[in-house]
Design a protein around this motif. Sequence first.
Motif, short mmCIF file in Angstrom:
data_model
loop_
_atom_site.label_atom_id
_atom_site.label_comp_id
_atom_site.label_asym_id
_atom_site.label_seq_id
_atom_site.Cartn_x
_atom_site.Cartn_y
_atom_site.Cartn_z
N ASP A 130 0.83 -1.21 0.00
CA ASP A 130 0.00 0.00 0.00
C ASP A 130 0.87 1.26 0.00
O ASP A 130 0.57 2.25 -0.69
CB ASP A 130 -0.92 0.01 1.23
CG ASP A 130 -2.10 -0.94 1.11
OD1 ASP A 130 -2.52 -1.24 -0.02
OD2 ASP A 130 -2.59 -1.39 2.17
N VAL A 133 2.37 1.77 -3.43
CA VAL A 133 1.38 2.32 -4.35
C VAL A 133 1.20 3.82 -4.11
O VAL A 133 1.17 4.63 -5.04
CB VAL A 133 0.03 1.58 -4.19
CG1 VAL A 133 -1.07 2.29 -4.97
CG2 VAL A 133 0.16 0.13 -4.67
N TYR A 157 -1.84 -6.59 -6.33
CA TYR A 157 -1.32 -5.23 -6.27
C TYR A 157 -0.56 -4.79 -7.51
O TYR A 157 -0.39 -3.59 -7.74
CB TYR A 157 -0.37 -5.10 -5.06
CG TYR A 157 -1.05 -4.89 -3.74
CD1 TYR A 157 -1.26 -3.61 -3.23
CD2 TYR A 157 -1.51 -5.97 -3.00
CE1 TYR A 157 -1.87 -3.42 -2.01
CE2 TYR A 157 -2.13 -5.79 -1.77
CZ TYR A 157 -2.32 -4.51 -1.28
OH TYR A 157 -2.93 -4.32 -0.07
N ARG A 158 -0.09 -5.74 -8.30
CA ARG A 158 0.87 -5.41 -9.35
C ARG A 158 0.39 -4.32 -10.31
O ARG A 158 1.20 -3.45 -10.71
CB ARG A 158 1.26 -6.67 -10.14
CG ARG A 158 2.36 -6.42 -11.18
CD ARG A 158 3.65 -5.97 -10.53
NE ARG A 158 4.68 -5.58 -11.48
CZ ARG A 158 4.86 -4.35 -11.92
NH1 ARG A 158 4.06 -3.36 -11.50
NH2 ARG A 158 5.83 -4.05 -12.77
N PRO A 159 -0.89 -4.27 -10.71
CA PRO A 159 -1.29 -3.20 -11.64
C PRO A 159 -1.11 -1.80 -11.09
O PRO A 159 -1.00 -0.84 -11.86
CB PRO A 159 -2.78 -3.50 -11.89
CG PRO A 159 -2.93 -4.96 -11.62
CD PRO A 159 -2.00 -5.23 -10.47
N GLN A 160 -1.06 -1.66 -9.76
CA GLN A 160 -0.93 -0.34 -9.14
C GLN A 160 0.52 0.01 -8.81
O GLN A 160 0.81 1.16 -8.45
CB GLN A 160 -1.74 -0.29 -7.86
CG GLN A 160 -3.21 -0.69 -8.01
CD GLN A 160 -3.86 -0.87 -6.65
OE1 GLN A 160 -4.12 0.11 -5.94
NE2 GLN A 160 -4.10 -2.11 -6.27
N SER A 162 4.56 0.68 -9.43
CA SER A 162 5.38 1.21 -10.51
C SER A 162 6.34 0.17 -11.05
O SER A 162 6.58 0.08 -12.27
CB SER A 162 6.15 2.45 -10.03
OG SER A 162 7.03 2.11 -8.97
#
Length: 277
Positions: A130, A133, A157-160, A162
């Motif tokens: 978190d 992100v 979480y990976r799509p959010q 960098s």
Amino acid sequence: MPARLTFHTRINPFMIDIGANLAHESFAQDFEAVLARATAAGLSHIVLTGSDAESNSRALQLARAQPAMLSATAGLHPHHAAHWSEALAAQIRGNAQAAECRAVGECGLDYFRDLSPRPDQQAAFRAQLDIAVATGLPVFLHQRAAHADFVAILREYRPQLSAACVHCFTEGPAELEDYLALDCHIGVTGWVCDERRGAAAAEAAPMIPVERLMIETDAPYLLPRNLPRAVAKSAGRRNEPAYLPWVRDRLAELRGDDPEALGQATAATARAFFGLD
């Protein structure tokens, strides 16, 4: 197979050690000498790993003192996940605002030793993701004997995120495939130099795309077992960044790459990943 190089000729001024625990107490007495030896061995930069409140603070302090040579990360190793707190979260968020802090972590899951309860590990892992992100920093990841849960959380979480680096990769081709599917970078250590337990990672090494590949020592741990006898004897049991060339050379041997070219390529990848340019 590339020719073996001697210690004195293994000079590649572009090499970057992406994971060294130089905030560890074993470096307190000779820190400057350790950096001098790293420079002599051809390293241009070292990323200092933060893994708890003390090392987060120390790594950032060291990086601020020598920003041209050093950067830092900030996180909580899963071994310490039972000690996760809002104060620690605030420290990591604060460190993340510093120019010298380049990633969140080391964070993840470790079911091999289970030094913290697994629910605590998962909660601390999610909390640090978190933070990554929110800050936009990449994550520096640890996983051992927890692949299924680790990948499930990371996939969420990976799509959010960098960027993400699976630090100290120790697994085989199947696990590597999962990480590459999640667009992860891979950090390779002296684990691949260990004929006793590194066979799976050695098998996977040629399959890592060069643009996803970085090298690290994880000092003071994982002393490369391919060190010459005299060098290993002088090292004792403590690894240090000056021994990164032996990780590079073993990796080049496994991949059929030229060691110098591989050192330069992994450094270019590290500069892009950590924003060092």
